[in-house]
Write a protein that holds these residues in place. Structure first.
Motif, PDB file in Angstrom:
ATOM      1  N   UNK A   1       0.808  -1.221   0.000  1.00 48.78           N
ATOM      2  CA  UNK A   1       0.000   0.000   0.000  1.00 48.78           C
ATOM      3  C   UNK A   1       0.838   1.266   0.000  1.00 48.78           C
ATOM      4  N   UNK A   2       1.960   1.250   0.692  1.00 47.97           N
ATOM      5  CA  UNK A   2       2.755   2.470   0.826  1.00 47.97           C
ATOM      6  C   UNK A   2       3.724   2.687  -0.332  1.00 47.97           C
ATOM      7  N   UNK A   3       3.721   1.796  -1.333  1.00 51.81           N
ATOM      8  CA  UNK A   3       4.640   1.934  -2.464  1.00 51.81           C
ATOM      9  C   UNK A   3       4.045   2.890  -3.501  1.00 51.81           C
ATOM     10  N   UNK A   4       4.874   3.764  -4.032  1.00 56.42           N
ATOM     11  CA  UNK A   4       4.410   4.718  -5.040  1.00 56.42           C
ATOM     12  C   UNK A   4       4.449   4.144  -6.445  1.00 56.42           C
ATOM     13  N   UNK A   5       5.199   3.064  -6.620  1.00 56.92           N
ATOM     14  CA  UNK A   5       5.308   2.447  -7.935  1.00 56.92           C
ATOM     15  C   UNK A   5       5.598   0.972  -7.762  1.00 56.92           C
ATOM     16  N   UNK A   6       5.639   0.266  -8.865  1.00 57.80           N
ATOM     17  CA  UNK A   6       5.883  -1.170  -8.847  1.00 57.80           C
ATOM     18  C   UNK A   6       4.912  -1.855  -9.790  1.00 57.80           C
ATOM     19  N   UNK A   7       5.260  -3.055 -10.226  1.00 60.90           N
ATOM     20  CA  UNK A   7       4.403  -3.771 -11.160  1.00 60.90           C
ATOM     21  C   UNK A   7       3.017  -3.992 -10.550  1.00 60.90           C
ATOM     22  N   UNK A   8       1.990  -3.563 -11.281  1.00 56.78           N
ATOM     23  CA  UNK A   8       0.615  -3.734 -10.830  1.00 56.78           C
ATOM     24  C   UNK A   8       0.167  -2.733  -9.790  1.00 56.78           C
TER      25      UNK A   8
END
Length: 544
Positions: A385-392
């Motif tokens: 949830x806290x990631x701003x980017x990444x696959x999917x």
């Protein structure tokens, strides 16, 4: 352009793109996604479903999600414009290219927005390997197809019920795509390209029939009633209702007492047994009938070494943490009984048992029976949830929105970011490649319900003996035949095997409707990016 020339152009356009996609996938050896190729020129909304599954799996930032979403909507609208124009019946005045382009671009965007939640559920199905999510994503698709056939063709397409002809042609396209996907996903080389191209030509013929049926309906029921908006609302609610009914893994809610818990073990069994229930289960502390059998507790042991009662929410913890608690319970039971320990796990319990073996390959456990394990999970990914980017990244937030709505009517909240799910997604290379793989010195058997055939792409899925039973997920362990085979394994120390003839065909028939796997090599969030990938090799247990 003459009618014959127009038909030839329609068939060439409809056939060329599926053949091209199949050629690219075959050249990349991307076997697990070959079943999708014939859908690129299918009638609405199957083609849009094809586009969105690629977009939802293969974007690594919000920027690229927006670019891909708008790009596929634009291309889909333009392609549909050409297909509709070429499929227009002779003798019927066709609208201008400008009108057709504007209408089909609008419908392409609308279809993408409507179908996106169902495509997201298919990605969830690839993540946790649960066929219920796949089925839930397909039902609204089939339901809406006849309504959307009219959208790019007639002016007031939202009024009236679709004709029986439109229903029939859209169902036929679904059947054709299902069969074609089973063939392409099982083939190799240029044969796959030929099958995809022939299916594309069949798509072109179906475009011709559906456009004609939309323009020249025999009878339109409820011609003045705006039926289509109501159908859209019903279809949008279906994934939410389905998710609320299914839960995140359908591991079996409520008190769980299969025969291994409610009956004494025969004297021929010299093992102590720990039975592990699935996701959403609960335990009131009541001991099993046999003193050599224990119920695994997701909360651990009390001061006297007895399994603690637990609530359904306790099953939401990570597989690693559950495996650590299982290790403590295994050691305690082994000390108490002096016997070798057998693990009998269902659904999440099976995954806990397998994770335990990976963490502790040398232990008092020498027999593991996996009932309804997740078959090749971890084929998709979305960041925390806290990631701003990444696959999917966008897919994760769409799933969070779906779960947030369904949680309004639930006592125990399910969350696509809960530790159980994240432990699968974050360790996907192992669970995708190694779940049903042998461990030296341990007798392992997987008892698979036939519904698991829809949970993984065609190809190898197990390196251990399997016993296949006609059942739904979680419904195997309570059957008499399964209980008898369980006792046979514990008593004799010999594996049991049964492969049902319908399993492999069902596995192939589901290939067209699964989300394309995220390749292990592309995701920097996975530590073991060089691990063999079943999406490419078609095999599991490689490099182990």
């Amino acid at each position: 352009m003459s009618a014959r020339s127009r038909l030839a152009a329609l068939l060439v356009l409809a056939a060329l793109l599926p053949a091209a996609e199949a050629a690219v996938l075959a050249a990349l050896h991307f076997r697990a996604a070959l079943g999708l190729a014939p859908q690129i020129t299918a009638v609405r909304p199957y083609a849009t479903y094809h586009d969105l599954r690629w977009v939802l799996v293969y974007h690594d930032s919000w920027f690229w999600f927006v670019v891909e979403f708008l790009g596929v909507s634009l291309l889909r609208g333009l392609l549909s414009t050409g297909l509709v124009a070429l499929a227009w019946p002779v003798g019927r005045e066709r609208p201008s290219w400008r009108w057709l382009a504007r209408r089909n671009l609008e419908i392409a965007t609308l279809s993408s927005l409507l179908i996106s939640p169902w495509a997201a559920l298919s990605v969830a199905a690839a993540g946790v390997a649960l066929s219920w999510y796949l089925f839930a994503s397909l039902l609204p698709l089939i339901f809406l197809s006849p309504f959307l056939q009219r959208a790019g063709v007639v002016e007031k397409w939202w009024r009236g019920l679709p004709s029986i002809e439109l229903v029939g042609w859209s169902m036929l396209n679904f059947a054709v795509l299902t069969v074609a996907g089973s063939i392409t996903s099982s083939g190799t080389g240029w044969r796959v390209v030929a099958v995809a191209g022939l299916t594309g030509a069949a798509n072109g013929l179906l475009w011709q029939r559906t456009v004609r049926a939309a323009l020249l309906p025999g009878r339109v029921r409820w011609a003045r009633v705006p039926v289509t908006p109501v159908a859209f609302l019903v279809a949008l609610l279906l994934p939410l209702v389905a998710q609320g009914v299914i839960g995140i893994t359908a591991g079996g809610k409520g008190e769980w007492r299969p025969p291994v818990l409610s009956q004494n073990l025969p004297e021929s069994v010299d093992h102590a047994v720990i039975a592990l229930a699935g996701y959403g289960s609960r335990y009131d502390g009541r001991p099993p009938a046999d003193p050599a059998v224990e119920r695994f507790s997701y909360r651990g042991l009390d001061g006297q070494g007895r399994p603690l009662p637990y609530r359904s929410v306790d099953t939401h913890q990570s597989l690693g943490r559950s495996a650590e608690r299982l290790a403590v319970q295994v050691d305690a039971l082994h000390r108490r009984t002096g016997r070798p320990v057998a693990l009998v796990g269902q659904s999440e319990g099976a995954m806990v048992a397998r994770t335990y073996l990976e963490l502790r390959p040398r232990s008092p456990v020498d027999t593991v029976l996996l009932f309804s394990p997740l078959v090749r999970p971890g084929r998709a990914y979305y960041p925390p949830r806290d990631a701003a980017s990444g696959w999917g990244v966008a897919t994760g937030w769409e799933l969070r929105g779906i779960f947030a709505v369904t949680n309004l009517a639930r006592r125990t909240r399910d969350d696509p970011d809960e530790p159980f799910v994240r432990s699968i997604l974050d360790n996907a290379p192992f669970y995708r490649n190694g779940t049903l793989c042998p461990v030296p010195g341990v007798l392992m058997v997987a008892f698979l319900p036939t519904v698991t055939a829809a949970e993984a792409p065609p190809g190898q899925y197990s390196g251990i003996p399997t016993f296949q039973v006609p059942a739904f997920h979680g419904g195997v362990i309570g059957q008499q035949v399964s209980q008898q085979r369980l006792i046979d394994v514990l008593a004799t120390g010999q594996a049991v095997r049964l492969r049902r003839g319908e399993y492999a065909p069902l596995q192939r028939l589901s290939a067209a409707w699964q989300a394309p796997p995220l390749l292990v090599s592309v995701n920097p969030a996975w530590r073991d990016r060089r691990a063999p990938d079943p999406a490419i090799t078609g095999r599991v247990c490689q490099g182990r």
